[in-house]
Design an enzyme around this catalytic site. Structure first.
Site, mmCIF file in Angstrom:
data_model
loop_
_atom_site.group_PDB
_atom_site.id
_atom_site.type_symbol
_atom_site.label_atom_id
_atom_site.label_comp_id
_atom_site.label_asym_id
_atom_site.label_seq_id
_atom_site.Cartn_x
_atom_site.Cartn_y
_atom_site.Cartn_z
ATOM 1 N N LYS A 20 0.953 -1.286 -0.058
ATOM 2 C CA LYS A 20 0.102 0.006 -0.018
ATOM 3 C C LYS A 20 0.869 1.381 -0.122
ATOM 4 O O LYS A 20 0.653 2.184 -0.744
ATOM 5 C CB LYS A 20 -0.922 -0.114 1.354
ATOM 6 C CG LYS A 20 -2.160 -0.855 1.056
ATOM 7 C CD LYS A 20 -2.927 -1.274 2.130
ATOM 8 C CE LYS A 20 -3.786 -2.236 2.163
ATOM 9 N NZ LYS A 20 -4.309 -2.664 3.374
ATOM 10 N N GLN B 85 -5.142 -1.116 9.578
ATOM 11 C CA GLN B 85 -5.128 -2.799 9.166
ATOM 12 C C GLN B 85 -5.561 -3.653 10.146
ATOM 13 O O GLN B 85 -5.399 -3.759 11.133
ATOM 14 C CB GLN B 85 -3.446 -3.027 8.722
ATOM 15 C CG GLN B 85 -3.276 -4.570 8.221
ATOM 16 C CD GLN B 85 -3.642 -4.477 6.728
ATOM 17 O OE1 GLN B 85 -3.455 -3.456 6.072
ATOM 18 N NE2 GLN B 85 -4.535 -5.471 6.410
ATOM 19 N N ASP C 261 -11.622 2.520 3.855
ATOM 20 C CA ASP C 261 -12.095 1.213 3.720
ATOM 21 C C ASP C 261 -13.684 0.894 3.712
ATOM 22 O O ASP C 261 -13.952 -0.097 3.421
ATOM 23 C CB ASP C 261 -11.453 0.285 5.110
ATOM 24 C CG ASP C 261 -10.335 -0.667 4.750
ATOM 25 O OD1 ASP C 261 -10.167 -0.788 3.729
ATOM 26 O OD2 ASP C 261 -9.672 -0.948 5.719
#
Ligand code: NAD
Length: 300
Positions: free
Chosen positions: A54, A98, A121
């Site tokens: 990422k 995460q 997200d």
């Protein structure tokens, strides 16, 4: 019949190029650089690989990346304090924590502490509710990537029968919502579904998000259907040498390729789309907070 193989790797590269073009224009025309903060707690090896990837792709797209690596012993309180700081930081347009988090941290509490406008997200309850009611939201990256591939394959999804296998909050449920918004007739199948092969056989579109290696067989597939394989499963590969492993999806690729009209491979299908959509979501979040036009085709 031999299915067309949907090249997610190439498609994701095009999305990233498109994002990078918008980022350049944002900087030159408005003096704004989108910023993505990624928070990693602990040393889960798979998460470390994702976070590295990422970070690299954020930089390649011309965005600012802010990486926060915290020890596995970090308290929930400290993590929430960091999230609050990132919420308040105007240079940060997207925040990704995460998952999974260590057991002593309440994941839902942390996710719901993220400013929904920065929740790239799309896991915050506000975004889940907005998506479920067809309002503008941040859309979870993996299902957004699947939708982009499906829209690219089919001119119009309206009226198609879609079967989503899996009902997780991160893939199955938002995928079903997105397909509904595109006017598909949607069935969500799961571990308690009866006669799963018969259910799948009705589908013009199959999205498999289960986590079981090669579960979906060729004789489950309606001839000509489009099959999107979200699964990532590592299996032993003695043919490649002792102790070797390889990745396969939830779909038996060889078997289903003989029947389907189009199919995504694993690797190289949905996987690369997820990070590309994370970058797209960060760009979208940045445009929204600055009152600028959102990039077309990069949102749901
Ligand atoms: P999950 O474990 O949260 O959910 C799995 C779902 O599958 C559940 O809803 C369960 O009801 C259903 N299921 C389990 N066994 C079943 C069976 N025998 N028949 C029918 N349904 C069954 O998983 P998830 O987080 O949704 O991920 C699913 C898969 O997708 C995993 O392999 C994961 O690694 C992969 N994944 C890939 C990406 C990507 O970027 N490509 C992103 C997220 C997840």
């Amino acid at each position: 019949m031999s299915a067309d193989v949907i090249d997610g790797k190439a498609f994701a590269a095009r999305v990233r190029t498109e994002v990078a073009g918008h980022v350049t224009r944002l900087r030159t025309d408005h003096g704004i650089t989108p910023g993505l903060a990624v928070v990693l707690v602990g040393e889960d090896p798979a998460s470390q690989v994702y976070v590295r990837s990422k970070g690299r792709q954020t930089a390649e797209a011309g965005m600012n990346g802010f990486e926060h690596r915290l020890a596995a012993s970090t308290s929930e309180e400290d993590l929430l304090a960091l999230v609050n700081n990132l919420n308040a930081d105007p240079a940060v347009h997207g925040i990704l924590v995460q998952l999974p988090l260590p057991d002593h941290i309440d994941e839902a509490l942390v996710i719901n502490a993220i400013d929904p406008a920065k929740d790239v997200d799309g896991f915050h309850v506000s975004n889940v509710g907005l998506l479920g009611t067809g309002q503008k939201s941040m859309v979870p990256c993996t299902p957004l990537g699947c939708l982009m591939l499906l829209r690219d394959r089919h001119e119009c999804l309206s009226g198609m029968n879609a079967v989503v296998i899996g009902r997780s909050n991160i893939v199955g449920k938002p995928m079903a919502q997105l397909l509904l918004l595109d006017s598909c007739t949607v069935t969500v199948a799961h571990s308690r579904t009866r006669q799963l092969p018969d259910v799948v056989r009705q589908a013009d579109i199959v999205v498999a998000a289960v986590g079981r290696a090669r579960m979906v067989r060729g004789d489950w597939i309606k001839p000509g259907a489009t099959v999107v394989d979200v699964g990532i499963n590592r299996i032993a590969a003695p043919e490649m040498g002792e102790g070797k492993t390889r990745l396969v999806g939830d779909v038996d690729f060889e078997d289903c390729s003989r029947v389907a009209g189009a199919i995504t491979p694993v690797p190289g299908g949905v996987g690369p789309m997820t990070i590309a959509c994370l970058l797209a979501n960060t760009l979208t979040a940045c445009c929204r907070v600055n009152g600028l036009e959102e990039p077309e085709r990069l949102t749901a």
